[in-house]
Write an enzyme that holds these catalytic residues in place. Sequence first.
Site, PDB file in Angstrom:
ATOM      1  N   GLY A 513      44.302 -20.269  -0.471  1.00  0.00           N
ATOM      2  CA  GLY A 513      44.915 -18.983  -0.745  1.00  0.00           C
ATOM      3  C   GLY A 513      43.881 -17.883  -0.651  1.00  0.00           C
ATOM      4  N   GLY A 518      38.455 -12.871  -2.549  1.00  0.00           N
ATOM      5  CA  GLY A 518      38.098 -13.625  -1.357  1.00  0.00           C
ATOM      6  C   GLY A 518      38.926 -14.875  -1.262  1.00  0.00           C
ATOM      7  N   LYS A 535      35.720 -20.892  -4.147  1.00  0.00           N
ATOM      8  CA  LYS A 535      36.071 -19.498  -3.886  1.00  0.00           C
ATOM      9  C   LYS A 535      34.872 -18.783  -3.300  1.00  0.00           C
ATOM     10  CE  LYS A 535      38.779 -17.268  -6.374  1.00  0.00           C
ATOM     11  NZ  LYS A 535      39.518 -16.650  -7.452  1.00  0.00           N
ATOM     12  N   ASP A 630      43.961  -8.590 -13.925  1.00  0.00           N
ATOM     13  CA  ASP A 630      44.854  -8.932 -12.821  1.00  0.00           C
ATOM     14  C   ASP A 630      45.715 -10.148 -13.157  1.00  0.00           C
ATOM     15  OD1 ASP A 630      46.074  -8.591 -10.410  1.00  0.00           O
ATOM     16  OD2 ASP A 630      44.442  -9.408  -9.195  1.00  0.00           O
TER      17      ASP A 630
END
Length: 787
Positions: A513, A518, A535, A630
């Site tokens: 994803g 990033g 990641k 977030d």
Amino acid sequence: MASAFVAFLLLPFYFTAAAAATSSNNSHVNLNSQIHANIEPRAWYSPSRRFAFGFLPRGTGFLVGIWIVDYTNDTNSQNITVWTANRDRPPVSSNAMIELTRDGKLVLNADNGEIRIADPPEAVAFASMHDSGNFVLYGKSSNAIWQSFDFPTDTILGGQRLPGDHKLFSKVSSSDFSTGRFRLDMQLDGNLVAYPAEIVDGPTDAYWSTNTNDYSFTHGQYYLHLDDAGRLKVEEGEFNSTVIKQLNGNYSENTGTTIYRATLDPDGNFRLYRDTSTDQLWQAFNDTCQPKGLCGFNSYCTVNDLNPWCQCVPGTDFINSGERYDGCRRNFTKQKCTGGNADTTFYYITTEKKLKWEDFPYFNAPMSEEDCKKSCLDDCYCDAAEYDSKICNKHKFPLRYVSRDPQKSSTTFFKIGTRRIEHRNRTIGPELVEVVPPSKRTWLLILLLTVSLVTYSCATLATFGVFIFKTRVIKYKRLLASRTSGLAKELTLRLYSYNELKEATKGFKEELGKGSFGAVYKGNLNNGEKLVAVKRLQKLVEEGEREFQSEMRAIGKTHHRNLVRLLGYCTEGSNRLLVYEYMSNGSLADLLFRSEMRPNWQERVRIAIDVAKGILYLHEECEAPIIHCDIKPQNILLDEFWTAKISDFGLAKLLMPDQTRTMTDTRGTRGYVAPEWQKNMPISLKVDVYSYGIVLLEIICCRRNIDLSVSRPEEIQLSGWAYSCFAAGELGKLVRNEGVDKNSLERMVSIALWCIQSDPIVRPSMKGVVLMLEGFTNISTPPCPTA
Ligand SMILES: *[C@@H]1O[C@H](CO)[C@@H](O)[C@H](O)[C@H]1NC(C)=O
Ligand SMILES: *[C@@H]1O[C@H](CO)[C@@H](O)[C@H](O)[C@H]1NC(C)=O
Ligand SMILES: *[C@@H]1O[C@H](CO)[C@@H](O)[C@H](O)[C@H]1NC(C)=O
Ligand SMILES: *[C@@H]1O[C@H](CO)[C@@H](O)[C@H](O)[C@H]1NC(C)=O
Ligand SMILES: *[C@@H]1O[C@H](CO)[C@@H](O)[C@H](O)[C@H]1NC(C)=O
Ligand SMILES: *[C@@H]1O[C@H](CO)[C@@H](O)[C@H](O)[C@H]1NC(C)=O
Ligand SMILES: *[C@@H]1O[C@H](CO)[C@@H](O)[C@H](O)[C@H]1NC(C)=O
Ligand SMILES: *[C@@H]1O[C@H](CO)[C@@H](O)[C@H](O)[C@H]1NC(C)=O
């Protein structure tokens, strides 16, 4: 070291000279030389004949290895094996032969063909067993092309160094030289850490370390060095190295002939010995129960006559009677867990004192001792509860990392069933499949049925039992790898090299994803045994290594059941990569919006509570509060047990160094961002509460906050529509008349509406949210969110 180094430089000269002369104690092994397992000499010796390379008798067969020859008549002394080739292969028979072939290969010719002993990059010209204990293969230009010192097994010798990213693995036992239960890692970050062998490094699993993490982050090269005088040191730098820490004392006796050796022993301790003596000079720790995983599942370690001794926890028996280290399993039937509450007549509690628990509980909360006991009895997931310092820590099977500690004042309650398991078969794993006990009335019927079914069942069980066993074991292994600890000392975040991660992700091939920081890639560590998510950070603010490092440390310190765990990271040049545990069930967004089957109401409530607890931890329970910034369903991931875990936390700072500052460059995602943020007002923890409110509505309704595919325009924005349904008393519409409990639905919607109030001061804290969700506080009627 210096002398060894000089000797090393001089070696080629020595050999060119020695090659001319032929002497009886020359250690120079030429091409076309053989040794046989059944003909003396069975080895090639070093010049002083202290070390031998060759066939070691093992049981009825032979292994290839290096040993120190014992010339004393002391009973506490014996030949000591310091290295073995292909340690996990079975011993070979007595007609085997080691050969340095004409074409320059070192091979073992055994019953079933030829096995390479060493894999040097070029053809071997000659070999030599050195007095240092290093067996070296040389190439055409008399350069060393392979040496046993580069491939240590469980031992390093005086003069030898274990470089960063190299490990020692203990033997199974003093007689079985194959890979055992423990591992000592010289980590790239300069820390020397001991772990259970099969476990991917996590701070919870480490049981000893030198605490020599590289805080200055100089990207140095680190070594564990055992010098010729028997000093064990963690050093930095390949040449002219500086000592970071000396682990043991100095030994006055240094005649130059003493052979020092340091070994990770089968019991997990790291010890230093002298010559062929079996009496240790030094050991890493004195508590024999310290190595985690020494005792198998559901057993605890206690010291018996200075030796560790594994004891089954109450209500369990050894899986293999006679094998104390293999763990234990239940000997009573467990009630099937459906709702969460246990039938209390089915169980009783037995109490043990002074047990130390080092694994992470699945639940903990402050309460009274009596309540703790009751809480475990009532909770059908609970198998044991540890009551320590007014905190109740509940654990479920498999239990691990438990030991007896006389200093501990804790009390442990074990929940035991009253019904014993009848016929238990060996092939079933540590925890039996949960069984619902038959009621008395059906007993006769069952007996009759059983008789007629026996023939059939036997056949099915034989195949099925094996299957259950296998899946259980796999599940256990995974469980081991995934459980985390809040009790962990700060020991290790693993530092990975870029190449290691590149290899683990097959060159960043499979993208899982893309997040705000990033892309995330699927990776495989430990030869495919451990799935991870890697990641790759982009667009970071310019900042020094040190800040990045301290940020990683802060994230590394967060341990919560509802947070995705950071396992390690990589920082090399401009590359910044983070390695997380892999979440096999994808994101909450996929579950809510994509899947055909929406989770049922209970599941949704559970997930909502999980998420809230994760945020609460970030806000109030970790060392420095972390604003996530977030929160959205894409950032909430589900593990194999469908536990919701928050990801991407703690990274906000890397983008925005001062969180409390006003920010124009929003990180949040449209639809989830609190209004004060868009208005350029200072932000606080309450922005997360707002986002949570939106996510909660999405969980309740299984739809996105903004959904353009709906038929009526007033339904496009969920938050507005939810309030109008609430005000009109038509909440059923929100869940498409799913038959959800009306009270429960009303509570959930009210909480969500409180969270999304436009005035941050009016929004509850996360603590308040959790209390409301769990039903501990009453909820007043929420005002219109946008008022
Ligand atoms: C052989 O070993 C003995 C004892 O270690 C030593 O005295 C002798 O000089 C050695 N001979 C050669 C030719 O190296
Ligand atoms: C010890 O090593 C020597 C030299 O290889 C060998 O002759 C002897 O049999 C070994 N002793 C034992 C007990 O294996
Ligand atoms: C060991 O014992 C044997 C016989 O028991 C004896 O011949 C030998 O000299 C002894 N060696 C040492 C180093 O004491
Ligand atoms: C090590 O130190 C010596 C003297 O201190 C110096 O001459 C030498 O160049 C250094 N070696 C390296 C590789 O730095
Ligand atoms: C060991 O000796 C070295 C010098 O030979 C000294 O620098 C060091 O401090 C000593 N270490 C201990 C633990 O005594
Ligand atoms: C172990 O015990 C010995 C003797 O009591 C002591 O000298 C040593 O420091 C202890 N080691 C550790 C690691 O505590
Ligand atoms: C289970 O085993 C324990 C010993 O570990 C024993 O005391 C207990 O009675 C057993 N339970 C039942 C129900 O038989
Ligand atoms: C377990 O199963 C094996 C074969 O399936 C059988 O031979 C054995 O008797 C069983 N043991 C018990 C205790 O039922």
